[in-house]
Structure formats: C-alpha cells, structure tokens
Write a protein that holds these residues in place. Structure first.
Motif, mmCIF file in Angstrom:
data_model
loop_
_atom_site.group_PDB
_atom_site.id
_atom_site.type_symbol
_atom_site.label_atom_id
_atom_site.label_comp_id
_atom_site.label_asym_id
_atom_site.label_seq_id
_atom_site.Cartn_x
_atom_site.Cartn_y
_atom_site.Cartn_z
ATOM 1 N N MET A 85 7.151 5.947 5.659
ATOM 2 C CA MET A 85 7.836 5.041 6.576
ATOM 3 C C MET A 85 8.091 5.708 7.922
ATOM 4 N N GLU A 86 8.436 6.992 7.885
ATOM 5 C CA GLU A 86 8.610 7.723 9.138
ATOM 6 C C GLU A 86 7.293 7.792 9.907
ATOM 7 N N ALA A 87 6.192 7.980 9.168
ATOM 8 C CA ALA A 87 4.882 8.016 9.807
ATOM 9 C C ALA A 87 4.541 6.665 10.427
ATOM 10 N N LEU A 88 4.883 5.592 9.732
ATOM 11 C CA LEU A 88 4.611 4.254 10.235
ATOM 12 C C LEU A 88 5.420 3.979 11.508
ATOM 13 N N GLU A 89 6.685 4.347 11.503
ATOM 14 C CA GLU A 89 7.511 4.147 12.688
ATOM 15 C C GLU A 89 6.967 4.932 13.876
ATOM 16 N N ALA A 90 6.583 6.160 13.632
ATOM 17 C CA ALA A 90 6.023 6.984 14.705
ATOM 18 C C ALA A 90 4.745 6.367 15.257
ATOM 19 N N ALA A 91 3.929 5.797 14.364
ATOM 20 C CA ALA A 91 2.686 5.168 14.792
ATOM 21 C C ALA A 91 2.957 3.947 15.659
ATOM 22 N N LEU A 92 3.947 3.155 15.297
ATOM 23 C CA LEU A 92 4.258 1.951 16.069
ATOM 24 C C LEU A 92 4.827 2.294 17.440
ATOM 25 N N ILE A 93 5.663 3.301 17.493
ATOM 26 C CA ILE A 93 6.207 3.741 18.785
ATOM 27 C C ILE A 93 5.082 4.249 19.682
ATOM 28 N N ALA A 110 0.831 -1.210 0.000
ATOM 29 C CA ALA A 110 0.000 0.000 0.000
ATOM 30 C C ALA A 110 0.865 1.260 0.000
ATOM 31 N N ILE A 111 1.967 1.228 0.736
ATOM 32 C CA ILE A 111 2.872 2.378 0.783
ATOM 33 C C ILE A 111 3.483 2.634 -0.586
ATOM 34 N N GLN A 112 3.876 1.570 -1.272
ATOM 35 C CA GLN A 112 4.428 1.723 -2.616
ATOM 36 C C GLN A 112 3.377 2.273 -3.586
ATOM 37 N N TYR A 113 2.136 1.834 -3.403
ATOM 38 C CA TYR A 113 1.046 2.324 -4.250
ATOM 39 C C TYR A 113 0.835 3.825 -4.033
ATOM 40 N N LEU A 114 0.845 4.235 -2.752
ATOM 41 C CA LEU A 114 0.631 5.645 -2.442
ATOM 42 C C LEU A 114 1.750 6.511 -3.013
ATOM 43 N N GLU A 115 2.964 6.006 -2.977
ATOM 44 C CA GLU A 115 4.083 6.767 -3.532
ATOM 45 C C GLU A 115 3.912 6.929 -5.039
ATOM 46 N N LYS A 116 3.471 5.875 -5.692
ATOM 47 C CA LYS A 116 3.339 5.898 -7.149
ATOM 48 C C LYS A 116 2.130 6.698 -7.607
ATOM 49 N N GLU A 117 1.002 6.489 -6.959
ATOM 50 C CA GLU A 117 -0.251 7.093 -7.426
ATOM 51 C C GLU A 117 -0.499 8.481 -6.844
ATOM 52 N N LYS A 118 -0.060 8.706 -5.612
ATOM 53 C CA LYS A 118 -0.345 9.978 -4.949
ATOM 54 C C LYS A 118 0.847 10.921 -4.937
ATOM 55 N N GLY A 119 2.001 10.414 -5.326
ATOM 56 C CA GLY A 119 3.182 11.264 -5.335
ATOM 57 C C GLY A 119 3.727 11.568 -3.957
ATOM 58 N N ILE A 120 3.402 10.711 -2.979
ATOM 59 C CA ILE A 120 3.866 10.923 -1.607
ATOM 60 C C ILE A 120 5.160 10.151 -1.401
ATOM 61 N N GLU A 156 -2.004 14.421 5.448
ATOM 62 C CA GLU A 156 -1.175 15.621 5.566
ATOM 63 C C GLU A 156 -0.182 15.716 4.411
ATOM 64 N N ALA A 157 0.404 14.571 4.060
ATOM 65 C CA ALA A 157 1.370 14.568 2.966
ATOM 66 C C ALA A 157 0.699 14.923 1.647
ATOM 67 N N GLU A 158 -0.503 14.386 1.436
ATOM 68 C CA GLU A 158 -1.245 14.709 0.221
ATOM 69 C C GLU A 158 -1.549 16.194 0.156
ATOM 70 N N LYS A 172 -2.792 2.224 11.528
ATOM 71 C CA LYS A 172 -3.718 2.548 10.449
ATOM 72 C C LYS A 172 -4.234 3.973 10.587
ATOM 73 N N GLN A 173 -4.635 4.332 11.807
ATOM 74 C CA GLN A 173 -5.186 5.665 12.035
ATOM 75 C C GLN A 173 -4.121 6.745 11.862
ATOM 76 N N VAL A 174 -2.951 6.517 12.454
ATOM 77 C CA VAL A 174 -1.904 7.532 12.393
ATOM 78 C C VAL A 174 -1.359 7.670 10.976
ATOM 79 N N VAL A 175 -1.124 6.541 10.311
ATOM 80 C CA VAL A 175 -0.596 6.597 8.951
ATOM 81 C C VAL A 175 -1.601 7.280 8.026
ATOM 82 N N THR A 176 -2.889 6.981 8.217
ATOM 83 C CA THR A 176 -3.913 7.628 7.398
ATOM 84 C C THR A 176 -3.849 9.135 7.548
#
Length: 372
Positions: free
Chosen positions: A24-32, A8-18, A120-122, A111-115
C-alpha cells in the motif's frame, strides 16, 4: 481505481508473503509520483485510498502563511479561513486536487512502480529467509554449469558454487541433486546472491551433525575439522560423559553413519579421532593411523616433535605430507616428525624413555576396507 488492484495486493500478501502495508505504501508513492509527473506539479500532496470502494483522492497540502511566496506550497490566512474560520497561521490545510482523468494515468504509472516494489519486497523476503541459512547445509539441484560457476537451485533462488569451492575430484552435471554448504548471503541490487561450497570444512561438520544424533543433541562434540576436499579429512570429537565413546558414535554400527557421509563426499577418506586436552595424546591421535613412540612438547611455541618407528615415518607424514599437514591443522600445533633412529642420533630419546605413546582407540579410518 479498480478493486481488482486491491484483490491483487491481497493475493500477493497471501501467496508471496509480502506485507500488505508495504504494498500500500508502494501504491501511494506511485500515485503521488504519477500526479507530479503528469500534472507538472511540485506540490506537497497526499493520496487517500479507499480499499472498499477502490476510489482514490489526491489532496494538496499547503501551509497557512501571512504572505504567500510559493502558491504551490502556501496559502494565505484569508483563503484558508474562507474554507474554515478556525484555521490559524502555521496550520496545514488539505485541498482536494484530484484530476478528472487521473485514474487512468495513475494506474499506468502505478503498475510499473508497484511491480518494482513488489520485486524488491520479494527479494527482501528471500534474503531474510536464506540469511538464516548461512553456514548450513541445503539440498539443491544443479541448473547450469559455466567456466566460473555451478548454479544450484535451492528452491526460491539460484546459488553460485564458485570454481574454488568445488571438490577437485567431483564432476557436476545439470539435474544432479547435491548438498551444499552456504558460505555467504548478500543482498544486492540484482537481488539476493547466495554462494555455496562443496569443499568447506563446515560441510563435513554439518553432515556429521545431520547423521549422528549424539552430535546433534550435544552428547558428542565436534572440536575441530581439517579437510582437503575430495581426498582426505580429519575430525576430532569429544564426549563430556566418559561412559560415551565419541568415535564409535560417529562411526555407527558397522560404519554405517560415517559411510553415508563418505558416499555424499564421493569417497573422501575421513579419519575420526578423539580430542584430548593433553597435546601429547591429541597429537598422537591426530597422526593416526601411524603409531607414535613419543611426543616432545614446546608449550611456548606451541610446537611438537613427534617420534615414530622407522617403518612408520612415511605413514605418519603421509602422501605429499598430507597426514602431518592435516594433523597440524586439526590440533593447532606445529608438528615436526622424526624417525626413531634419527631421534636417537639427535639424542632426543634413549632406551630409558622410549616407548609407544598410548593412543586413544578406536580410530576410524575410511581408507581401510572395513565394509566388506
């Protein structure tokens, strides 16, 4: 952690330009955040994510000290050296503290934090894209209309056309296509806010740049624009090359170029005049279509007294003073208009010094029916 998340992250980078790193930084922050919340820990932790396997590990980071005062942040030298004899005071040791069921809990929180981070990135991507379009013309479609704004869809975002930026003579209907001038792009907590105008003088300038190749390539320059949206505008143009007719370039063959702009502005009348560094000539041109006998210039106050034939006085002033007002805005000079008889009475002119000021031709006035 499922590898589907990384897909999904790869898809967002390709389709949304994020940028993938941002996600990945957002995902790490969410897990912490999930670890500290669900396991009641204030420990300084680091999350290691393996994209290939989809696995993750949580490590507690502790400083090695002689005397432990905070067990969650510190570890004794003896304990550390039991793990690795090479550790010394002041080093930081990492201990894996991944809970057995952390994957399920972390996925829910992530899921909530990454969303949110994705949103925000979009917004950031959209803001950066539209920030470069400030003071530019964009095509849009009217989405809805309320008492405060006309909402115009510009592709990725909805812009606001405020009441004060509308053209008074124009009606706005849902699904209508419209050209707008972007006046301001703001980055707010609710995302990018874009404000547009139909009455800004910049819209007229940009439309000429789009329609007249000589302006776009710099052969002809727009020196000034004065506009009363929906009614009448004046624009002054100049060509550094004396062999080029700047007014004729803007008018186009049989008036086609300027008529395209008039149609876009729903019949707004446009006077195209030639700029001059001589205020006598420039002010005379700006007052067209009226004729001018003489222009008296006060350089100190940047003011002029313009004398016109008696039968041209109302034309020079214009309806409700519009022609004189626009000419003053266009030239930047104060303009006081007097009739020939009034000027003679005041002693401003005599038979010896009277005579029409030579005005640069041609002047194009879209109020005249030149297209039949």
């Amino acid at each position: 952690m499922s590898s589907e998340l990384f897909d999904a992250i790869q898809y967002l980078e390709k389709e949304k330009g994020i940028n993938k790193d941002v996600l990945m930084e957002a995902l790490e922050a969410a897990l912490i955040s999930a670890y500290k919340k669900n396991f009641k820990s204030a420990t300084n932790v680091r999350v290691d994510i393996n994209e290939e396997t989809g696995s993750m590990h949580v490590f507690s980071r502790k400083e090695i000290v002689e005397e432990v005062l905070d067990p969650q942040q510190e570890i004794s030298l003896a304990e550390a050296q039991a793990i690795n004899p090479n550790y010394t005071i002041g080093d930081v040791i990492e201990l894996e503290v991944t809970p057995r069921d952390f994957g399920r809990i972390a996925a829910q929180a992530a899921k909530q934090v990454v969303t949110q981070r994705v949103r925000e990135a979009e917004r950031g991507v959209i803001f950066n894209e539209y920030m470069d379009r400030e003071e530019d013309v964009m095509n849009g479609i009217i989405q809805r209309v309320d008492p405060r704004f006309v909402y115009v869809h510009l592709g990725k975002v909805e812009a606001k056309l405020p009441e004060g930026e509308k053209m008074p003579t124009e009606s706005y209907h849902v699904h209508d296509r419209i050209k707008v001038f972007v006046t301001k792009v703001e980055n707010t907590n609710k995302g990018p806010q874009i404000y547009v105008s139909r009455s800004h003088p910049g819209l007229l300038k940009r439309l000429f740049e789009m329609e007249v190749p000589e302006i776009y390539d710099g052969t002809v320059e727009i020196r000034s624009v004065a506009r009363e949206a929906g009614d009448r505008s004046k624009i002054s143009v100049h060509a550094p090359d004396p062999e080029i007719d700047p007014v004729g370039s803007c008018v186009g063959q049989r008036g086609q170029r300027v008529q395209t702009i008039v149609n876009e502005l729903k019949g707004e009348k446009i006077d195209i005049v030639e700029w001059s560094e001589d205020p006598v000539v420039y002010v005379s041109n700006a007052l067209s279509p009226s004729k001018v006998i003489e222009v008296l210039v006060d350089e100190e106050d940047k003011a002029t007294t313009v004398i016109v034939p008696d039968n041209q006085l109302s034309l020079a002033i214009g309806k409700r003073g519009q022609n004189a007002r626009l000419a003053a805005k266009l030239t930047g000079w104060k303009i006081d208009i007097k009739s020939e008889s009034e000027a003679r009475k005041d002693g401003l002119i005599t038979d010896e010094n009277s005579g029409d000021v030579e005005q640069t031709e041609p002047l194009f006035d879209t109020s005249e029916d030149l297209f039949d």
